[in-house]
Design a protein around this motif. Structure first.
Motif, PDB file in Angstrom:
ATOM      1  N   VAL A 169       0.736  -1.181  -0.134  1.00 17.29           N
ATOM      2  CA  VAL A 169       0.037  -0.060  -0.019  1.00 17.29           C
ATOM      3  C   VAL A 169       0.888   1.275  -0.032  1.00 17.29           C
ATOM      4  N   ARG A 170       0.615   2.194  -0.923  1.00 17.58           N
ATOM      5  CA  ARG A 170       1.202   3.460  -0.884  1.00 17.58           C
ATOM      6  C   ARG A 170      -0.084   4.703  -0.702  1.00 17.58           C
ATOM      7  N   ILE A 171       0.357   5.491  -0.187  1.00 22.66           N
ATOM      8  CA  ILE A 171      -0.686   6.517   0.321  1.00 22.66           C
ATOM      9  C   ILE A 171       0.025   7.912  -0.319  1.00 22.66           C
ATOM     10  N   ILE A 172      -0.798   8.659  -1.180  1.00 18.88           N
ATOM     11  CA  ILE A 172      -0.395   9.869  -1.736  1.00 18.88           C
ATOM     12  C   ILE A 172      -1.463  11.113  -1.284  1.00 18.88           C
ATOM     13  N   GLY A 173      -1.103  11.924  -0.388  1.00 13.09           N
ATOM     14  CA  GLY A 173      -2.087  13.030  -0.033  1.00 13.09           C
ATOM     15  C   GLY A 173      -1.597  14.237  -0.820  1.00 13.09           C
ATOM     16  N   THR A 174      -2.795  14.949  -0.898  1.00 11.01           N
ATOM     17  CA  THR A 174      -2.396  16.351  -1.593  1.00 11.01           C
ATOM     18  C   THR A 174      -2.892  17.485  -0.644  1.00 11.01           C
ATOM     19  N   MET A 175      -2.111  18.615  -0.547  1.00  7.98           N
ATOM     20  CA  MET A 175      -2.373  19.730   0.491  1.00  7.98           C
ATOM     21  C   MET A 175      -2.225  21.047  -0.079  1.00  7.98           C
ATOM     22  N   ASN A 176      -3.173  21.857   0.037  1.00 13.88           N
ATOM     23  CA  ASN A 176      -3.433  23.022  -0.227  1.00 13.88           C
ATOM     24  C   ASN A 176      -2.871  23.956   0.627  1.00 13.88           C
ATOM     25  N   THR A 177      -1.524  24.510   0.386  1.00  8.90           N
ATOM     26  CA  THR A 177      -0.815  25.438   1.176  1.00  8.90           C
ATOM     27  C   THR A 177      -1.656  26.627   1.725  1.00  8.90           C
ATOM     28  N   ALA A 178      -2.524  27.204   0.742  1.00 12.05           N
ATOM     29  CA  ALA A 178      -3.391  28.322   0.868  1.00 12.05           C
ATOM     30  C   ALA A 178      -4.538  27.982   1.671  1.00 12.05           C
ATOM     31  N   ASP A 179      -4.641  26.858   2.165  1.00  8.57           N
ATOM     32  CA  ASP A 179      -5.969  26.653   3.253  1.00  8.57           C
ATOM     33  C   ASP A 179      -5.405  26.760   4.557  1.00  8.57           C
ATOM     34  N   ARG A 180      -6.132  27.561   5.277  1.00  8.84           N
ATOM     35  CA  ARG A 180      -5.906  27.755   6.809  1.00  8.84           C
ATOM     36  C   ARG A 180      -5.789  26.739   7.532  1.00  8.84           C
ATOM     37  N   SER A 181      -6.574  25.698   7.122  1.00 11.25           N
ATOM     38  CA  SER A 181      -6.702  24.277   7.849  1.00 11.25           C
ATOM     39  C   SER A 181      -5.420  23.422   7.816  1.00 11.25           C
ATOM     40  N   ILE A 182      -4.515  24.111   7.452  1.00  6.63           N
ATOM     41  CA  ILE A 182      -3.061  23.568   7.213  1.00  6.63           C
ATOM     42  C   ILE A 182      -2.421  23.620   8.715  1.00  6.63           C
ATOM     43  N   ALA A 183      -3.146  24.351   9.733  1.00  6.19           N
ATOM     44  CA  ALA A 183      -2.570  24.540  10.945  1.00  6.19           C
ATOM     45  C   ALA A 183      -2.754  23.152  11.644  1.00  6.19           C
ATOM     46  N   LEU A 184      -3.713  22.291  11.087  1.00  9.16           N
ATOM     47  CA  LEU A 184      -4.165  21.215  11.807  1.00  9.16           C
ATOM     48  C   LEU A 184      -3.248  19.920  11.847  1.00  9.16           C
ATOM     49  N   VAL A 185      -2.201  20.227  10.538  1.00 10.98           N
ATOM     50  CA  VAL A 185      -1.339  19.227  10.484  1.00 10.98           C
ATOM     51  C   VAL A 185      -0.050  19.210  11.413  1.00 10.98           C
ATOM     52  N   ASP A 186      -0.147  18.494  12.304  1.00 11.22           N
ATOM     53  CA  ASP A 186       0.741  18.713  13.535  1.00 11.22           C
ATOM     54  C   ASP A 186       2.058  18.054  13.312  1.00 11.22           C
ATOM     55  N   GLN A 187       3.025  18.256  14.076  1.00  5.61           N
ATOM     56  CA  GLN A 187       4.545  17.940  13.675  1.00  5.61           C
ATOM     57  C   GLN A 187       4.720  16.406  13.620  1.00  5.61           C
ATOM     58  N   ALA A 188       3.797  15.687  14.633  1.00  7.47           N
ATOM     59  CA  ALA A 188       3.603  14.362  14.788  1.00  7.47           C
ATOM     60  C   ALA A 188       3.319  13.637  13.369  1.00  7.47           C
ATOM     61  N   LEU A 189       2.486  14.292  12.729  1.00  5.45           N
ATOM     62  CA  LEU A 189       2.036  13.692  11.416  1.00  5.45           C
ATOM     63  C   LEU A 189       2.952  13.999  10.341  1.00  5.45           C
TER      64      LEU A 189
END
Length: 548
Positions: free
Chosen positions: A427-447
């Motif tokens: 299994v491989r996981i590929i995420g996409t993240m919009n860095t302009a989205d303010r919810s980026i703050a929810l991605v903590d350092q542990a993740l």
């Protein structure tokens, strides 16, 4: 073949390999006769059972032409066979001289399975391949389907040793090849019919096989998993057996290959080369290769960047490449603020059954994906689109532990339901993240530590190459100049304006609508406290710059 009992957890044991070590350390015939009962129990019967079950999983167009040969391979590494001592069974054509076969070999330290052709059969492979190259369907077959995995390809010929996926005795390797077509094309640059007949190149054996080491891999496989892996490998390598079938059977071989197209269409995905992705996206194959390496090394990666940089599009193309040529699959889930652990892992779902309301624990999308991936031999890819829009710590739950070290194949967790769970190694996981989205703050350092990050920012060269390639006639250089000014004023790489808005063949007709309906609303949000800057990028001013 006679059915025998084999332990379902693992067909082999430490006793198997202890016996083999003694078997090859002494006088082979004498030792075998003295320990025949143990050899039958720990070596022969498991091998016979596995191959009989493999045969049942093969399609009719294979099995009706093949039979199983029960034979002991106990040749010394110094002999002409140079294949090392091994006990094995083989599948070969009913009326052939058995000099080419699908092999299942058990050595004292590993299990090897794949295709082997010896002596004159190697010349047949080369000669028949040259003969069949004029057949379009035959050529397309080899271009379309992958070898068993993506490790380095090793072949042995002319006294030089080349093996597929690793025998330590030999060091020289070829560059990684993905398809049988590429493999044959690469060796045919050096080996031709003329070079063989003239004696310029001597031929010996050709071996294309996979190996499972006893200590790292083999003893961790159940009988079911092992049988499936061997069957899938044999299906992929069967065409090599066909083209080594013999000079008098060319028509029969081509007919069988034609029949086999339908089998492969159902079981294996078409190969999707990085060159094709490069042509569509404009990214260099070297860059794409690095991204693929990152995803495979870490197991999970996030493609991040501002809006309009093609993150989801690239993720889908990389997934196509990763599952290409195999029996895996890809799927996509889009995260959102309401997405929960129950949706992703498992949770209680009220259901009505016979008029009664029940509350069973139902697997979520990720558990369903992993259960499906467990029965696949090749890579499976899950795309998590807009991954940072959900509360990831809450959605992932115990998965955080499993993502911490994907190299540990024995790592598992017990879910709240009591079910034991692990992420399959394929299994491989590929995420996409919009860095302009303010919810980026929810991605903590542990993740963040558990993912590799692939940055994707506006690439003006890609935009320029697209309009040049498609001959749109649009003044793209002027547009690029405007985009550079916009992004300079934004002055934050996470909020830059991407190029995917403008990757359309009808941009000349659509540019006003795109700018007013998509670009201006985005800029108004960013420049909400600086109307003067916003005024500089309104359509009324932009259109003049595009036309001048």
């Amino acid at each position: 073949m006679e059915k025998v009992f084999v332990h379902p957890e693992c067909p082999f044991s430490a006793e198997t390999f202890n016996l083999l070590a003694q078997f090859y350390a002494g006088q082979v015939p004498d030792f075998y006769m003295a320990h025949k009962k143990d050899c039958l129990k720990y070596v022969e019967e498991p091998l016979k059972y596995i191959l009989s079950q493999v045969e049942e999983q093969l399609p009719d167009c294979m099995t009706k032409h093949l039979n199983i040969k029960d034979e002991i391979w106990a040749f010394d590494i110094e002999t002409k066979y140079e294949i090392a001592p091994a006990y094995g069974l083989t599948l070969c054509f009913n009326d052939s001289d058995n000099s080419s076969k699908l092999i299942l070999l058990l050595q004292e330290s590993r299990l090897i399975f794949g295709f082997w052709a010896a002596d004159k059969c190697f010349a047949s492979v080369v000669e028949n391949y040259h003969t069949y190259k004029s057949d379009v369907d035959f050529l397309n077959y080899f271009k379309r389907y992958n070898l068993p995995n993506r490790h380095q390809c090793r072949l042995k010929y002319g006294g030089e040793a080349y093996y597929y996926n690793g025998w330590e005795e030999f060091e020289r390797t070829m560059k990684p090849e993905k398809s049988i077509y590429e493999l044959l094309e690469s060796i045919l640059k050096e080996i031709t019919i003329d070079s063989i007949e003239s004696g310029m190149v001597s031929y010996d054996n050709i071996l294309v096989a996979l190996s499972l080491n006893k200590s790292e891999d083999l003893l961790g496989y159940s009988a079911k998993q092992l049988i499936h892996k061997i069957a899938q490998t044999f299906k992929k390598l069967f065409p090599l057996l066909l083209i080594s079938y013999g000079e008098d059977n060319n028509d029969d071989s081509l007919a069988l290959i034609s029949q086999y197209f339908s089998v492969y269409e159902k079981e294996f995905n078409p190969v999707y080369q990085l060159e094709a992705i490069s042509q569509i996206t404009g990214f260099q194959t070297t860059q794409l290769t690095q991204w693929i390496h990152t995803i495979n090394r870490k197991g999970q990666a996030i493609i991040q960047g501002p809006p309009g940089t093609g993150k989801t599009f690239i993720a889908e193309k990389l997934a196509q490449h990763l599952v290409g040529g195999g029996d895996g699959f890809s799927d996509i889930i889009q995260f959102h603020p309401a997405y929960t652990y129950e949706d992703f892992i498992q949770g209680i779902r009220p259901q009505s059954q016979d008029g009664q309301l029940t509350y069973p624990i139902v697997p979520g999308r990720f558990l369903e994906f992993c259960e499906k991936a467990e029965v696949c031999e090749d890579t499976c890819v899950l795309i998590l689109d807009e991954i940072n829009r959900a509360n990831l710590s809450q959605v992932f739950g115990e998965l955080m532990y499993l993502l911490d070290d994907r190299q540990d194949t024995k790592r598992f967790i017990t879910l709240a339901s009591g079910q034991k769970f692990r992420v399959p190694t394929n299994v491989r996981i590929i995420g996409t993240m919009n860095t302009a989205d303010r919810s980026i703050a929810l991605v903590d350092q542990a993740l963040r530590r558990r993912f590799a990050f692939i940055p994707l920012y506006p690439n003006y060269e890609l935009l320029q190459n697209y309009h040049k390639r498609e001959a749109t006639g649009f003044a793209v250089d002027k547009l690029i100049s405007i985009l550079r000014k916009v992004n300079k004023e934004i002055n934050n790489k996470h909020y830059e304006l991407g190029i995917s808005f403008f990757l359309t063949k009808t941009l000349a007709e659509d540019i006003q609508d795109i700018w007013q309906r998509e670009i201006e609303p985005y800029l108004e949000e960013y420049f909400f406290d600086n109307q003067k800057k916003m005024d500089d990028f309104m359509w009324d001013k932009i259109k003049d710059k595009l036309s001048n």
